[in-house]
Scaffold this active site. Sequence first.
Site, mmCIF file in Angstrom:
data_model
loop_
_atom_site.group_PDB
_atom_site.id
_atom_site.type_symbol
_atom_site.label_atom_id
_atom_site.label_comp_id
_atom_site.label_asym_id
_atom_site.label_seq_id
_atom_site.Cartn_x
_atom_site.Cartn_y
_atom_site.Cartn_z
ATOM 1 N N ARG A 119 -7.485 -15.872 -87.529
ATOM 2 C CA ARG A 119 -6.560 -14.885 -86.988
ATOM 3 C C ARG A 119 -5.893 -15.469 -85.743
ATOM 4 O O ARG A 119 -6.556 -15.825 -84.774
ATOM 5 C CB ARG A 119 -7.290 -13.579 -86.634
ATOM 6 C CG ARG A 119 -7.785 -12.802 -87.854
ATOM 7 C CD ARG A 119 -6.614 -12.209 -88.624
ATOM 8 N NE ARG A 119 -7.031 -11.492 -89.822
ATOM 9 C CZ ARG A 119 -6.971 -11.966 -91.044
ATOM 10 N NH1 ARG A 119 -6.539 -13.216 -91.245
ATOM 11 N NH2 ARG A 119 -7.329 -11.241 -92.084
ATOM 12 N N ARG A 176 17.340 -9.299 -73.574
ATOM 13 C CA ARG A 176 16.049 -9.745 -74.108
ATOM 14 C C ARG A 176 16.322 -10.810 -75.161
ATOM 15 O O ARG A 176 16.773 -10.520 -76.266
ATOM 16 C CB ARG A 176 15.283 -8.563 -74.703
ATOM 17 C CG ARG A 176 14.858 -7.540 -73.675
ATOM 18 C CD ARG A 176 13.957 -8.151 -72.612
ATOM 19 N NE ARG A 176 13.374 -7.159 -71.706
ATOM 20 C CZ ARG A 176 12.610 -7.461 -70.670
ATOM 21 N NH1 ARG A 176 12.346 -8.734 -70.385
ATOM 22 N NH2 ARG A 176 12.127 -6.511 -69.894
ATOM 23 N N ALA A 200 9.347 -2.042 -65.797
ATOM 24 C CA ALA A 200 8.063 -2.501 -66.333
ATOM 25 C C ALA A 200 7.798 -3.912 -65.851
ATOM 26 O O ALA A 200 8.710 -4.623 -65.423
ATOM 27 C CB ALA A 200 8.072 -2.454 -67.854
ATOM 28 N N GLU A 258 6.633 -2.623 -59.391
ATOM 29 C CA GLU A 258 7.726 -2.836 -60.339
ATOM 30 C C GLU A 258 8.874 -1.853 -60.108
ATOM 31 O O GLU A 258 10.044 -2.225 -60.217
ATOM 32 C CB GLU A 258 7.206 -2.717 -61.774
ATOM 33 C CG GLU A 258 6.252 -3.829 -62.183
ATOM 34 C CD GLU A 258 6.873 -5.207 -62.103
ATOM 35 O OE1 GLU A 258 8.100 -5.330 -62.285
ATOM 36 O OE2 GLU A 258 6.126 -6.176 -61.852
ATOM 37 N N GLU A 270 12.397 -3.589 -59.279
ATOM 38 C CA GLU A 270 13.458 -3.520 -60.284
ATOM 39 C C GLU A 270 14.515 -2.465 -59.973
ATOM 40 O O GLU A 270 15.665 -2.606 -60.402
ATOM 41 C CB GLU A 270 12.852 -3.260 -61.668
ATOM 42 C CG GLU A 270 11.994 -4.409 -62.170
ATOM 43 C CD GLU A 270 11.720 -4.317 -63.661
ATOM 44 O OE1 GLU A 270 12.004 -3.270 -64.260
ATOM 45 O OE2 GLU A 270 11.207 -5.308 -64.206
ATOM 46 N N PRO A 285 -1.050 -4.550 -81.970
ATOM 47 C CA PRO A 285 -2.452 -4.977 -82.023
ATOM 48 C C PRO A 285 -2.816 -5.883 -83.186
ATOM 49 O O PRO A 285 -3.888 -6.481 -83.180
ATOM 50 C CB PRO A 285 -3.217 -3.652 -82.091
ATOM 51 C CG PRO A 285 -2.241 -2.663 -82.629
ATOM 52 C CD PRO A 285 -0.906 -3.094 -82.108
ATOM 53 N N GLY A 286 -1.924 -6.019 -84.180
ATOM 54 C CA GLY A 286 -2.204 -6.948 -85.261
ATOM 55 C C GLY A 286 -1.931 -8.394 -84.892
ATOM 56 O O GLY A 286 -2.404 -9.311 -85.558
ATOM 57 N N GLU A 323 -1.774 -7.374 -75.987
ATOM 58 C CA GLU A 323 -1.134 -6.716 -74.845
ATOM 59 C C GLU A 323 -1.434 -5.222 -74.830
ATOM 60 O O GLU A 323 -1.278 -4.528 -75.835
ATOM 61 C CB GLU A 323 0.382 -6.914 -74.861
ATOM 62 C CG GLU A 323 1.054 -6.236 -73.666
ATOM 63 C CD GLU A 323 2.572 -6.339 -73.694
ATOM 64 O OE1 GLU A 323 3.191 -6.096 -72.649
ATOM 65 O OE2 GLU A 323 3.135 -6.669 -74.755
ATOM 66 N N GLU A 356 17.205 -10.808 -64.548
ATOM 67 C CA GLU A 356 17.327 -9.655 -63.666
ATOM 68 C C GLU A 356 18.595 -9.695 -62.813
ATOM 69 O O GLU A 356 18.986 -8.682 -62.231
ATOM 70 C CB GLU A 356 16.089 -9.550 -62.773
ATOM 71 C CG GLU A 356 14.823 -9.234 -63.570
ATOM 72 C CD GLU A 356 13.591 -9.125 -62.685
ATOM 73 O OE1 GLU A 356 13.693 -9.498 -61.491
ATOM 74 O OE2 GLU A 356 12.554 -8.668 -63.186
#
Length: 208
Positions: free
Chosen positions: A41, A68, A80, A97, A101, A119-120, A124, A148
């Site tokens: 995995r 992004r 975030a 943050e 920001e 989660p797979g 995080e 930013e």
Amino acid sequence: MTIKDAPEEWEIRATETPFVGNKTSVRTDEVVMPDGSVVRRDYQVHPGSVAVLALDDEDRVLLIRQYRHPVRQKLWEIPAGLLDVPGENPLHAAQRELYEEAHVKAEDWRVLTDVYTSPGGCDEAIRIFLARGLSEAEEERFAVEDEEIDLEYARVPVSELVQGVLAGELHNNCLVVGVLSLVAARVSGGVDGLRAAEAEWAARPFEA
């Protein structure tokens, strides 16, 4: 049966880290399955994050628009950032943050929700806070760099954001989960029933 996530860890026969990046890494574990077979995995190892749904007195959410690169889009998001220091208090990170920001501070903080992003394939964990009682920070503005430098800002009514989420026009996970969690909280006891800002967080334990 109680519908509640619970800790569990299957046997790991071997592990390696084929890639180490600036903030995250990739780990490969050989995991023993229930039938005794062993499978590999691969997953991203991540320090964890915090996000802030900052709500003003006009029921508007503070948003940031940021490029992004992995998805080749400019996304509307809520403030975030990473938990840069192991064991860091997530409330302190969220306050940092929001200041860095958006140059904003808040008087009232609650835990809105905790989520795993994917989660797979990644460990995080994100804690999303609800922040109210907003005002401009008095300190000097934080020096920005990289993506930013090009940030855009907006304050958008909660009702408008819900429509955007359901129409498939807004995609950032923290924004989507945060806004819908706020709406859910309002119809199930109110936001004053949310967890305290320094509630325990099993996914990323910290010292108060």
